[in-house]
Design an enzyme around this catalytic site. Structure first.
Site, PDB file in Angstrom:
ATOM      1  N   LYS A 210       0.771  -1.078   0.011  1.00 54.71           N
ATOM      2  CA  LYS A 210       0.116  -0.193   0.094  1.00 54.71           C
ATOM      3  C   LYS A 210       0.828   1.271   0.186  1.00 54.71           C
ATOM      4  CE  LYS A 210      -2.462  -1.281   3.552  1.00 54.71           C
ATOM      5  NZ  LYS A 210      -2.272  -2.619   3.620  1.00 54.71           N
ATOM      6  N   LYS A 211       2.190   0.968   0.066  1.00 53.85           N
ATOM      7  CA  LYS A 211       2.924   2.200   0.068  1.00 53.85           C
ATOM      8  C   LYS A 211       3.208   3.124  -1.159  1.00 53.85           C
ATOM      9  CE  LYS A 211       3.300   1.735   4.771  1.00 53.85           C
ATOM     10  NZ  LYS A 211       2.498   0.374   4.549  1.00 53.85           N
TER      11      LYS A 211
END
Length: 403
Positions: A210-211
């Protein structure tokens, strides 16, 4: 990273048109696919295999140069990287690490796991990142480190915390080390104009799915200007080298490094798209009187890992929860509380910090929600999400007046 289900509304997933949060942050193009294909093809030779050294060195050197740091060491995740930075401190019983109470649980679990005494501090009321004034009040002669998080992409003033640490030295170890959690702020800039990763003793990055940039779902990096720390980290991640040192296997893979090089080259482009979308959402919601919106900062000071909202004080807790339910049940918009006060999310932390008082953090976290946000949401869907937020707030306002 699994979602903490205590921070999301109890709504059947099939009712959500838009999920509680995206499962991919940095997105891939043909360039990432081509890099991965090349690595797979060349690694299929038994003489070559998956030995990662050359790719990892290239990725580390490129990342250090991008951040303006002297050194960068890759790890298999941001979590293990932070654990090894803390291990390098060689914390002893009673040694304290100060960190913001509004946070992801990972950094606080790492402090406890490495033998430190976690000291919770209050968040800044605007950014919800660590408040330097409150931090100063919590420093003692036992403080070994300040663990500073660039919370949800809002970049903190690292230099200010370095100056604060210099004024409060430990009697044996000197000024507390400033360790920066930049998992949600890769590519940002601090108020001094430096890239995130150039200031502080160590900066830890995550490349989890998700980064802002991601290396096949996991991965991490530590940047530092301290060559001794860099050497220690390399020993820790590689079984301790050939000597007597302890170590384990926490290496970033060849495929991850190859994809990371491409993602790094596209990071500024992806961040620019994220910032533009966040500013557009802020403009779209600017006249919703009940909502406090995130600060609008230029020049990479805020990368908007999430677009967080605060409801009125009168809605704290029950009203905020109702807004999340209305968004989900009536409009199909998922949202998440990112992040609660960590003792509420993890029993281990609650036991460890029993008796510590952070009333401002409690009040702010009870007002916080983050509706689904990503720069690749279509313009039509983004307009629908903003309209849903507006309508849901009006729905809740009928049952929860603000005065």
């Amino acid at each position: 990273m699994a979602v903490d289900t205590s921070t999301v509304p109890d709504v059947a997933p099939e009712l959500l048109r838009w999920p509680i949060e995206p499962q991919q942050g940095g997105w891939y193009t043909a360039a990432e696919h081509a890099a991965l294909a090349r690595v797979i093809e060349e690694s299929d030779d038994w003489r070559t295999g998956w030995r990662q050294a050359a790719y990892l060195v290239r990725f580390e050197e490129a990342f250090a140069a991008y951040c303006g740091a002297g050194h960068a060491a890759g790890f298999n995740s941001g979590g293990t990287a932070l654990e090894m930075v803390l291990r390098a401190l060689e914390l002893e019983a009673g040694d304290e690490v100060v960190s913001c109470a509004v946070n992801f649980v990972g950094p606080h679990v790492a402090v406890v796991g490495q033998g430190g005494r976690l000291v919770l501090a209050e968040p800044d009321p605007t950014t919800l990142g660590l408040d330097p004034a409150d931090t100063e009040q919590r420093l003692t002669a036992r403080t070994r480190a300040i663990l500073l998080t660039h919370w949800n992409g809002a970049v903190a003033d690292v230099a200010r915390f370095v100056e604060l640490a210099a004024r409060c030295p430990h009697p044996v170890h000197g000024p507390p080390k400033v360790i920066v959690d930049a998992a949600r702020a890769c590519g940002g800039r601090t108020p001094s104009g430096a890239r995130v990763g150039a200031e502080g003793w160590a900066t830890v990055f995550s490349f989890e799915s998700k980064k802002l940039m991601t290396t096949l779902g996991q991965g991490g990096m530590v940047t530092t200007r301290d060559p001794a720390l860099d050497e220690r980290l390399r020993l820790l991640r590689g079984y301790g080298g050939l000597g007597e040192s302890w170590g384990t296997n926490q290496m970033l893979s060849k495929a991850q490094a190859a994809v990371g090089l491409v993602q790094l080259g596209r990071l500024d482009e992806m961040n620019a798209a994220r910032i533009a979308r966040a500013h557009a959402r802020t403009r779209a919601l600017a006249d919703v009187a009940e909502l406090t919106l995130p600060p609008t900062w230029e020049e990479g000071r805020h990368l908007y890992y999430r677009h967080n909202l605060l409801v009125p004080n009168a809605w704290a807790g029950a009203g905020r929860d109702e807004l999340m339910h209305v968004l989900a049940e009536r409009y199909g918009v998922g949202s998440i509380i990112s992040d609660p006060v960590t003792p509420h999310s993890k029993t281990l932390i609650r036991r460890h910090t029993a008796g510590q008082d952070v009333p401002r953090a409690e009040r702010l976290a009870a007002r916080l929600l983050c509706p689904v946000f990503h720069p690749r949401i279509s313009d039509a869907d983004e307009a629908a999400i903003c309209d849903a937020i507006r309508r849901a707030v009006a729905d809740v306002a009928r049952t929860h007046p603000t005065i």
